[in-house]
Design a protein around this motif. Structure first.
Motif, PDB file in Angstrom:
ATOM      1  N   MET A 109       0.967  -1.361  -0.112  1.00  0.00           N
ATOM      2  CA  MET A 109       0.002  -0.053   0.103  1.00  0.00           C
ATOM      3  C   MET A 109       0.840   1.320  -0.086  1.00  0.00           C
ATOM      4  O   MET A 109       0.636   2.250  -0.800  1.00  0.00           O
ATOM      5  CB  MET A 109      -1.036  -0.052   1.195  1.00  0.00           C
ATOM      6  N   GLU A 110       2.035   1.329   0.810  1.00  0.00           N
ATOM      7  CA  GLU A 110       2.727   2.309   0.835  1.00  0.00           C
ATOM      8  C   GLU A 110       3.546   2.719  -0.593  1.00  0.00           C
ATOM      9  O   GLU A 110       3.637   3.656  -1.179  1.00  0.00           O
ATOM     10  CB  GLU A 110       4.106   2.260   1.735  1.00  0.00           C
ATOM     11  N   THR A 111       3.936   1.485  -1.253  1.00  0.00           N
ATOM     12  CA  THR A 111       4.460   1.643  -2.736  1.00  0.00           C
ATOM     13  C   THR A 111       3.548   2.180  -3.533  1.00  0.00           C
ATOM     14  O   THR A 111       3.682   2.862  -4.443  1.00  0.00           O
ATOM     15  CB  THR A 111       5.228   0.153  -2.943  1.00  0.00           C
ATOM     16  N   LEU A 112       2.291   1.461  -3.562  1.00  0.00           N
ATOM     17  CA  LEU A 112       1.355   2.016  -4.664  1.00  0.00           C
ATOM     18  C   LEU A 112       0.796   3.446  -4.115  1.00  0.00           C
ATOM     19  O   LEU A 112       0.758   4.132  -5.341  1.00  0.00           O
ATOM     20  CB  LEU A 112      -0.065   1.128  -4.171  1.00  0.00           C
ATOM     21  N   ALA A 113       0.962   3.949  -3.268  1.00  0.00           N
ATOM     22  CA  ALA A 113       0.492   5.305  -2.879  1.00  0.00           C
ATOM     23  C   ALA A 113       1.573   6.329  -2.990  1.00  0.00           C
ATOM     24  O   ALA A 113       1.545   7.568  -3.149  1.00  0.00           O
ATOM     25  CB  ALA A 113       0.113   5.436  -1.463  1.00  0.00           C
ATOM     26  N   GLY A 114       2.949   5.544  -3.256  1.00  0.00           N
ATOM     27  CA  GLY A 114       3.993   6.263  -3.587  1.00  0.00           C
ATOM     28  C   GLY A 114       4.373   7.186  -2.633  1.00  0.00           C
ATOM     29  O   GLY A 114       5.216   8.216  -2.708  1.00  0.00           O
ATOM     30  N   THR A 115       4.424   6.377  -1.251  1.00  0.00           N
ATOM     31  CA  THR A 115       4.946   7.164  -0.026  1.00  0.00           C
ATOM     32  C   THR A 115       5.862   6.431   0.564  1.00  0.00           C
ATOM     33  O   THR A 115       6.914   7.245   1.177  1.00  0.00           O
ATOM     34  CB  THR A 115       3.802   6.987   1.026  1.00  0.00           C
ATOM     35  N   ALA A 116       6.483   5.247   0.466  1.00  0.00           N
ATOM     36  CA  ALA A 116       7.621   4.722   0.726  1.00  0.00           C
ATOM     37  C   ALA A 116       8.003   3.276   0.054  1.00  0.00           C
ATOM     38  O   ALA A 116       7.733   2.221   0.335  1.00  0.00           O
ATOM     39  CB  ALA A 116       7.273   4.348   2.274  1.00  0.00           C
ATOM     40  N   THR A 117       8.665   3.419  -1.070  1.00  0.00           N
ATOM     41  CA  THR A 117       9.137   2.302  -1.891  1.00  0.00           C
ATOM     42  C   THR A 117      10.601   2.045  -1.294  1.00  0.00           C
ATOM     43  O   THR A 117      11.360   2.732  -1.564  1.00  0.00           O
ATOM     44  CB  THR A 117       9.145   2.625  -3.489  1.00  0.00           C
ATOM     45  N   PRO A 118      10.612   0.684  -1.011  1.00  0.00           N
ATOM     46  CA  PRO A 118      11.957   0.240  -0.322  1.00  0.00           C
ATOM     47  C   PRO A 118      13.033   0.274  -1.306  1.00  0.00           C
ATOM     48  O   PRO A 118      12.874  -0.236  -2.531  1.00  0.00           O
ATOM     49  CB  PRO A 118      11.511  -1.206   0.238  1.00  0.00           C
ATOM     50  N   LEU A 119      14.033   0.932  -0.964  1.00  0.00           N
ATOM     51  CA  LEU A 119      15.238   1.139  -2.056  1.00  0.00           C
ATOM     52  C   LEU A 119      15.887  -0.269  -2.251  1.00  0.00           C
ATOM     53  O   LEU A 119      16.326  -0.227  -3.294  1.00  0.00           O
ATOM     54  CB  LEU A 119      16.215   1.909  -1.217  1.00  0.00           C
ATOM     55  N   GLY A 120      15.888  -1.181  -1.310  1.00  0.00           N
ATOM     56  CA  GLY A 120      16.582  -2.466  -1.718  1.00  0.00           C
ATOM     57  C   GLY A 120      16.223  -3.295  -3.000  1.00  0.00           C
ATOM     58  O   GLY A 120      17.273  -3.317  -3.842  1.00  0.00           O
ATOM     59  N   PRO A 121      14.896  -3.547  -3.129  1.00  0.00           N
ATOM     60  CA  PRO A 121      14.443  -4.269  -4.243  1.00  0.00           C
ATOM     61  C   PRO A 121      14.771  -3.243  -5.762  1.00  0.00           C
ATOM     62  O   PRO A 121      15.058  -3.712  -6.728  1.00  0.00           O
ATOM     63  CB  PRO A 121      13.241  -4.210  -4.281  1.00  0.00           C
TER      64      PRO A 121
END
Length: 393
Positions: free
Chosen positions: A167-179
């Motif tokens: 949900m955070e990635t979809l909302a563009g608020t917190a995409t983890p840098l690792g992947p």
């Protein structure tokens, strides 16, 4: 009418109710895949594989292996015509990476959908206001529903982590840098030399150290693994103000020269450019202009240094005859000592000599002398790919 959930996010439902896995080909690879399969149109946009079930939850469970099988088949065809594999052979390895991959795929579909309001009426002609007003809103609801179904099929802790990350990635608020770093690095491996990749690694090691120091001071704790800390950071949560302090930290705390600072910032700028091209974040790039003024600083730093000159004969003899273990034993003393005559008699670069292995020693055609081969993987530029004869000495 809005798209149905059957037509997106790795699944497709036939009129009979039977589900299939749907592998969407990225737009920039349509022609490659079309060429590999010899399609009449010259492009191929997707592949389907029946999941042999009418149940959506079961289809979701079977989706991953089916998509992997489809991707492997496509990659075999691409390899046969000398084209790179889809996704750079990147494979999902964890719940977080799975969530990021699924969310980014859904986000791409949502962004392509229409934002024009759609008025839906019931059988009596009344407007159904409770339904999503646009295709994008509909797809967001679909994406959320699919993510909740996936999370329910995981153990509680993993399910919560998957759904939160998704949900955070979809909302563009917190995409983890690792992947994202893993994907970017695989693409870099296909296009740049080992020397350039080493520069990437050095840049992100320094960046990880900077963020660990900054966050430790702000949080009042100690971060023992800077790179692990960096990989867990949300891309969108890296504040421009924090990024803006990196060059100053490199100059002051890390003690790097202005010229070296520029080489540390450049890979970060390229990574952010890649994220913008992949529509993971929007522009502008926060690293634009970060190296402004460094050339002037480098020139000013160079003014106080002695001018470069050739070694005298006595100095060369002293370097070549010195025992590297005299007085103090150095871990790399002998290796550095061995590099000096090789550099003197070949003119090869330091990284080319450090990557020298037995298979790169060659017998030059028509000559009694041996030589060394500089291969593409070690060369700094295309013109550096060459064979270097050893001096008769």
């Amino acid at each position: 009418m809005p798209k149905k959930d059957a037509d997106v996010f790795g699944l497709k439902r036939a009129a009979s109710g039977l589900w299939s896995a749907r592998l969407s080909i990225p737009r920039d690879r349509w022609q490659d895949v079309g060429l590999a399969y010899g399609t009449k149109s010259g492009i191929r946009q997707e592949f389907l594989k029946s999941l042999q079930t009418h149940d959506r939850q079961e289809a979701i469970r079977r989706r991953g292996p089916a998509l992997d099988a489809l991707r492997s088949q496509v990659n075999e065809k691409l390899a046969a015509i000398g084209k790179p594999a889809l996704e750079g052979d990147w494979k999902v390895q964890s719940v977080v990476e799975q969530a990021v991959a699924d969310a980014l795929s859904a986000k791409e579909e949502i962004e392509k959908a229409s934002t024009v309001p759609v008025i839906t009426r019931d059988a009596n002609g009344q407007v159904m206001e409770e339904l999503p007003a646009t295709d994008q809103e509909h797809l967001k609801n679909v994406a959320t529903g699919l993510a909740e179904d996936v999370a329910q099929g995981l153990p509680d802790a993993k399910g919560h982590l998957y759904l939160t990350t998704y949900m955070e990635t979809l909302a563009g608020t917190a995409t983890p840098l690792g992947p994202l770093l893993d994907r970017w690095e695989l693409e870099r491996d296909r296009s740049v030399s080992k020397a350039s990749r080493a520069m990437d690694t050095a840049a992100f090691n320094h960046f990880a150290g900077y963020l660990a120091e900054h966050d430790s001071q702000r949080q009042g704790g100690s971060i023992t693994d800077p790179m692990k800390h960096l990989r867990a950071k949300g891309l969108e949560r890296l504040e421009p103000r924090v990024l803006g302090g990196f060059t100053e930290w490199l100059l002051d705390s890390a003690g790097l020269t202005a010229k070296t600072v520029g080489s540390r910032v450049s890979p970060l700028k390229m990574f952010w450019d890649w994220c913008i091209r992949k529509h993971i974040i929007s522009g502008p790039n926060p690293w634009d202009g970060a190296t402004r003024g460094l050339k002037q600083q480098a020139a000013r730093q160079g003014n106080g240094k002695p001018k470069r000159r050739e070694f005298s004969e006595d100095e060369l003899l002293a370097l070549l005859q010195t025992d590297p273990d005299a007085g103090k034993r150095w871990a790399w003393g002998q290796a550095i000592r061995d590099l000096m005559p090789l550099a003197l008699l070949t003119g090869a670069r330091e990284n080319e000599l450090c990557s020298l292995t037995v298979d790169k020693v060659v017998q030059l055609s028509g000559a009694e002398l041996l030589g060394i081969a500089v291969l593409e993987e070690d060369a700094k530029t295309a013109s550096s790919i060459r064979r270097v004869p050893l001096h008769p000495l």
